[in-house]
Design a protein around this motif. Sequence first.
Motif, mmCIF file in Angstrom:
data_model
loop_
_atom_site.group_PDB
_atom_site.id
_atom_site.type_symbol
_atom_site.label_atom_id
_atom_site.label_comp_id
_atom_site.label_asym_id
_atom_site.label_seq_id
_atom_site.Cartn_x
_atom_site.Cartn_y
_atom_site.Cartn_z
ATOM 1 N N SER A 76 0.845 -1.187 0.000
ATOM 2 C CA SER A 76 0.000 0.000 0.000
ATOM 3 C C SER A 76 0.881 1.238 0.000
ATOM 4 N N THR A 77 0.481 2.248 -0.757
ATOM 5 C CA THR A 77 1.192 3.517 -0.797
ATOM 6 C C THR A 77 0.168 4.646 -0.811
ATOM 7 N N LEU A 78 0.638 5.873 -0.695
ATOM 8 C CA LEU A 78 -0.239 7.037 -0.695
ATOM 9 C C LEU A 78 0.060 7.907 -1.910
ATOM 10 N N ALA A 79 -0.975 8.320 -2.616
ATOM 11 C CA ALA A 79 -0.825 9.208 -3.777
ATOM 12 C C ALA A 79 -0.839 10.646 -3.276
ATOM 13 N N ALA A 119 -14.278 0.920 4.238
ATOM 14 C CA ALA A 119 -13.645 0.384 5.441
ATOM 15 C C ALA A 119 -12.186 -0.004 5.182
ATOM 16 N N GLU A 120 -11.912 -0.495 3.981
ATOM 17 C CA GLU A 120 -10.533 -0.866 3.655
ATOM 18 C C GLU A 120 -9.632 0.366 3.680
ATOM 19 N N ARG A 121 -10.108 1.474 3.119
ATOM 20 C CA ARG A 121 -9.320 2.706 3.130
ATOM 21 C C ARG A 121 -9.092 3.178 4.563
ATOM 22 N N GLU A 122 -10.133 3.161 5.367
ATOM 23 C CA GLU A 122 -10.010 3.595 6.762
ATOM 24 C C GLU A 122 -8.998 2.738 7.527
ATOM 25 N N ARG A 123 -9.055 1.426 7.317
ATOM 26 C CA ARG A 123 -8.124 0.519 7.990
ATOM 27 C C ARG A 123 -6.683 0.807 7.566
ATOM 28 N N GLU A 147 -5.317 9.655 -1.998
ATOM 29 C CA GLU A 147 -5.759 8.282 -2.270
ATOM 30 C C GLU A 147 -4.832 7.288 -1.590
ATOM 31 N N VAL A 148 -5.421 6.233 -1.043
ATOM 32 C CA VAL A 148 -4.652 5.090 -0.553
ATOM 33 C C VAL A 148 -4.646 4.096 -1.708
#
Length: 159
Positions: A76-79, A119-123, A147-148
């Motif tokens: 996972s990374t952050l845009a 929920a996936e983004r929040e986690r 964005e995640v």
Amino acid sequence: MTDNPQSTAPWLPPRWVIRTAWAVHRGIYRVTGGRFALQRAKPQKWGTMRVTVTGRKSGRERPVILAYIEDGPNLSTLAMNGWGEGDPAWWLNLKANPDAHVVWPGGERLVRARVAEGAERERLWALWRTTNKDLDAFASNRTTPTEVVILEPRAISAA
């Protein structure tokens, strides 16, 4: 307490410093063959990986060094574009062509990118928050959402 959230925002270096750091990091990767530019993610510490995407306009391979955390088989990374406005070019490229190649201390793999939602983004955002206590403050400085991005392993297709 102040009414101006900008006054309590964590410090960011000027944009030119961030861009120069990215160029230096890519140079270190190139010169050392990746031996010193990539770091494995640890609990409460993000790692660094090299992601090669296909340019949406040029069709050329575009390598970029990104922070990542592991989430089971996914990365996972952050845009975030260095916390500047707008989406980073690598993310625009992945949205146009979600297939990419990743090199990280755990090996190499072909991946397909997608956005984490609900929920996936929040986690995942909560996991990212454990790596940087100022994550929410940095993100609040942007008018665009951060964005995640999930990079899921994909199989090599038989030709």
